[in-house]
Motif scaffolding. Structure first.
Motif, PDB file in Angstrom:
ATOM      1  N   ARG A   4       0.853  -1.187   0.000  1.00  0.00           N
ATOM      2  CA  ARG A   4       0.000   0.000   0.000  1.00  0.00           C
ATOM      3  C   ARG A   4       0.897   1.249   0.000  1.00  0.00           C
ATOM      4  O   ARG A   4       1.700   1.441   0.901  1.00  0.00           O
ATOM      5  CB  ARG A   4      -0.905  -0.008   1.218  1.00  0.00           C
ATOM      6  N   LEU A   5       0.699   2.077  -1.018  1.00  0.00           N
ATOM      7  CA  LEU A   5       1.403   3.344  -1.142  1.00  0.00           C
ATOM      8  C   LEU A   5       0.418   4.464  -0.846  1.00  0.00           C
ATOM      9  O   LEU A   5      -0.619   4.567  -1.500  1.00  0.00           O
ATOM     10  CB  LEU A   5       1.959   3.504  -2.564  1.00  0.00           C
ATOM     11  N   ILE A   6       0.739   5.280   0.149  1.00  0.00           N
ATOM     12  CA  ILE A   6      -0.091   6.430   0.494  1.00  0.00           C
ATOM     13  C   ILE A   6       0.643   7.678   0.011  1.00  0.00           C
ATOM     14  O   ILE A   6       1.815   7.878   0.340  1.00  0.00           O
ATOM     15  CB  ILE A   6      -0.342   6.523   2.007  1.00  0.00           C
ATOM     16  N   VAL A   7      -0.055   8.481  -0.767  1.00  0.00           N
ATOM     17  CA  VAL A   7       0.526   9.702  -1.323  1.00  0.00           C
ATOM     18  C   VAL A   7      -0.121  10.895  -0.615  1.00  0.00           C
ATOM     19  O   VAL A   7      -1.349  10.998  -0.576  1.00  0.00           O
ATOM     20  CB  VAL A   7       0.275   9.778  -2.846  1.00  0.00           C
ATOM     21  N   LEU A   8       0.709  11.768  -0.061  1.00  0.00           N
ATOM     22  CA  LEU A   8       0.237  12.963   0.631  1.00  0.00           C
ATOM     23  C   LEU A   8       0.936  14.180   0.038  1.00  0.00           C
ATOM     24  O   LEU A   8       2.164  14.268   0.057  1.00  0.00           O
ATOM     25  CB  LEU A   8       0.527  12.870   2.136  1.00  0.00           C
ATOM     26  N   ARG A   9       0.126  15.087  -0.492  1.00  0.00           N
ATOM     27  CA  ARG A   9       0.668  16.362  -0.964  1.00  0.00           C
ATOM     28  C   ARG A   9       0.791  17.286   0.243  1.00  0.00           C
ATOM     29  O   ARG A   9      -0.082  17.289   1.118  1.00  0.00           O
ATOM     30  CB  ARG A   9      -0.281  16.975  -1.985  1.00  0.00           C
ATOM     31  N   HIS A  10       1.859  18.060   0.310  1.00  0.00           N
ATOM     32  CA  HIS A  10       2.012  18.966   1.449  1.00  0.00           C
ATOM     33  C   HIS A  10       0.812  19.903   1.547  1.00  0.00           C
ATOM     34  O   HIS A  10       0.127  20.182   0.567  1.00  0.00           O
ATOM     35  CB  HIS A  10       3.320  19.761   1.369  1.00  0.00           C
ATOM     36  N   ALA A  11       0.568  20.384   2.743  1.00  0.00           N
ATOM     37  CA  ALA A  11      -0.552  21.286   3.011  1.00  0.00           C
ATOM     38  C   ALA A  11      -0.218  22.706   2.541  1.00  0.00           C
ATOM     39  O   ALA A  11       0.887  22.976   2.070  1.00  0.00           O
ATOM     40  CB  ALA A  11      -0.867  21.266   4.505  1.00  0.00           C
ATOM     41  N   ALA A 132      -2.705  19.060   0.925  1.00  0.00           N
ATOM     42  CA  ALA A 132      -2.978  17.992   1.898  1.00  0.00           C
ATOM     43  C   ALA A 132      -3.836  16.889   1.299  1.00  0.00           C
ATOM     44  O   ALA A 132      -4.471  16.125   2.025  1.00  0.00           O
ATOM     45  CB  ALA A 132      -3.588  18.529   3.181  1.00  0.00           C
ATOM     46  N   GLY A 133      -3.834  16.776  -0.031  1.00  0.00           N
ATOM     47  CA  GLY A 133      -4.550  15.690  -0.695  1.00  0.00           C
ATOM     48  C   GLY A 133      -3.942  14.346  -0.325  1.00  0.00           C
ATOM     49  O   GLY A 133      -2.722  14.224  -0.168  1.00  0.00           O
ATOM     50  N   LEU A 134      -4.809  13.354  -0.187  1.00  0.00           N
ATOM     51  CA  LEU A 134      -4.395  12.005   0.201  1.00  0.00           C
ATOM     52  C   LEU A 134      -4.948  10.992  -0.779  1.00  0.00           C
ATOM     53  O   LEU A 134      -6.122  11.062  -1.143  1.00  0.00           O
ATOM     54  CB  LEU A 134      -4.982  11.648   1.567  1.00  0.00           C
ATOM     55  N   ALA A 135      -4.120  10.051  -1.169  1.00  0.00           N
ATOM     56  CA  ALA A 135      -4.574   8.942  -2.006  1.00  0.00           C
ATOM     57  C   ALA A 135      -3.891   7.668  -1.534  1.00  0.00           C
ATOM     58  O   ALA A 135      -2.745   7.696  -1.072  1.00  0.00           O
ATOM     59  CB  ALA A 135      -4.249   9.196  -3.471  1.00  0.00           C
ATOM     60  N   VAL A 136      -4.596   6.572  -1.642  1.00  0.00           N
ATOM     61  CA  VAL A 136      -4.056   5.260  -1.320  1.00  0.00           C
ATOM     62  C   VAL A 136      -3.990   4.467  -2.613  1.00  0.00           C
ATOM     63  O   VAL A 136      -4.983   4.373  -3.343  1.00  0.00           O
ATOM     64  CB  VAL A 136      -4.936   4.522  -0.290  1.00  0.00           C
ATOM     65  N   ILE A 137      -2.822   3.915  -2.890  1.00  0.00           N
ATOM     66  CA  ILE A 137      -2.641   3.065  -4.069  1.00  0.00           C
ATOM     67  C   ILE A 137      -2.327   1.672  -3.565  1.00  0.00           C
ATOM     68  O   ILE A 137      -1.292   1.441  -2.936  1.00  0.00           O
ATOM     69  CB  ILE A 137      -1.507   3.581  -4.970  1.00  0.00           C
ATOM     70  N   ASP A 138      -3.249   0.749  -3.810  1.00  0.00           N
ATOM     71  CA  ASP A 138      -3.022  -0.648  -3.445  1.00  0.00           C
ATOM     72  C   ASP A 138      -2.311  -1.312  -4.612  1.00  0.00           C
ATOM     73  O   ASP A 138      -2.884  -1.503  -5.684  1.00  0.00           O
ATOM     74  CB  ASP A 138      -4.342  -1.345  -3.117  1.00  0.00           C
ATOM     75  N   LEU A 139      -1.047  -1.629  -4.386  1.00  0.00           N
ATOM     76  CA  LEU A 139      -0.197  -2.203  -5.427  1.00  0.00           C
ATOM     77  C   LEU A 139      -0.333  -3.717  -5.465  1.00  0.00           C
ATOM     78  O   LEU A 139      -0.520  -4.360  -4.433  1.00  0.00           O
ATOM     79  CB  LEU A 139       1.264  -1.825  -5.184  1.00  0.00           C
ATOM     80  N   GLU A 140      -0.185  -4.265  -6.644  1.00  0.00           N
ATOM     81  CA  GLU A 140      -0.228  -5.716  -6.839  1.00  0.00           C
ATOM     82  C   GLU A 140       1.175  -6.296  -6.953  1.00  0.00           C
ATOM     83  O   GLU A 140       1.323  -7.486  -7.244  1.00  0.00           O
ATOM     84  CB  GLU A 140      -1.023  -6.027  -8.109  1.00  0.00           C
ATOM     85  N   VAL A 141       2.184  -5.447  -6.765  1.00  0.00           N
ATOM     86  CA  VAL A 141       3.581  -5.851  -6.955  1.00  0.00           C
ATOM     87  C   VAL A 141       4.422  -5.384  -5.771  1.00  0.00           C
ATOM     88  O   VAL A 141       3.977  -4.579  -4.955  1.00  0.00           O
ATOM     89  CB  VAL A 141       4.148  -5.245  -8.258  1.00  0.00           C
ATOM     90  N   GLU A 142       5.639  -5.858  -5.724  1.00  0.00           N
ATOM     91  CA  GLU A 142       6.604  -5.393  -4.726  1.00  0.00           C
ATOM     92  C   GLU A 142       7.040  -3.972  -5.069  1.00  0.00           C
ATOM     93  O   GLU A 142       6.893  -3.512  -6.204  1.00  0.00           O
ATOM     94  CB  GLU A 142       7.824  -6.330  -4.699  1.00  0.00           C
ATOM     95  N   TRP A 143       7.606  -3.280  -4.104  1.00  0.00           N
ATOM     96  CA  TRP A 143       8.020  -1.887  -4.283  1.00  0.00           C
ATOM     97  C   TRP A 143       8.918  -1.696  -5.499  1.00  0.00           C
ATOM     98  O   TRP A 143       8.791  -0.708  -6.216  1.00  0.00           O
ATOM     99  CB  TRP A 143       8.750  -1.369  -3.039  1.00  0.00           C
TER     100      TRP A 143
END
Length: 157
Positions: A4-11, A132-143
């Motif tokens: 799981r990759l969580i992406v957070l843009r700065h506020a 402060a946008g947030l997104a979760v990317i559920d990956l199907e692969v290793e990093w």
């Protein structure tokens, strides 16, 4: 095994009037946005095992304020490469993540964070990715193999 990759843009940050863009601080509203992002992470059960954050002051302050609300976020690695990075460079940072990490939070800047999220959304446009946008990317692969087409996005804000 899903990563799981969580992406957070700065506020929201102060405008650049004089001095260094790298040292721009958050506004009071930005601190509130960052705390709200941390609360969203906690309520979504999306707390990371590892954090990589840009070295820019506004990104560091976003992470600090998010931690206040989330309660538990591990000590970050600060990556100068995330400041001014493009999507390819951001994915390079992700690819270096220890394979034992299950959930990674990356804190960075636009347009890169929006472009990174959009790259994993080929069938639907990303209309905006706010401060402060947030997104979760559920990956199907290793990093190591994280790339567009290898995961599904869920926008949290």
């Amino acid at each position: 095994m899903t990563k799981r990759l969580i992406v957070l843009r700065h506020a929201q940050a102060e405008p650049l009037i004089d001095g260094s863009d790298h040292e721009r601080a958050l506004t009071p509203e930005g601190r509130d946005q960052a705390r709200a992002a941390g609360a969203t992470l906690a309520s979504a059960g999306a707390l990371p095992d590892h954090v990589v954050c840009s070295t820019a002051l506004r990104a560091r302050q976003t992470l600090e304020s998010a931690v206040e609300a989330a309660g538990r976020i591990p000590d970050p690695d600060y990556e100068r490469d995330l400041y001014g990075a493009d999507v390819s460079a951001a994915l390079e940072v992700v690819s270096r993540t220890d394979p034992d990490v299950e959930t990674l939070l990356i804190v960075g800047h636009n347009p890169t964070m929006a472009q990174l999220v959009a790259a994993f959304m080929p069938d639907e446009p990303l209309d905006s990715f706010p401060t402060a946008g947030l997104a979760v990317i559920d990956l199907e692969v290793e990093w190591l193999y994280a790339a567009p087409g290898t995961g599904a996005v869920r926008l949290l804000t």
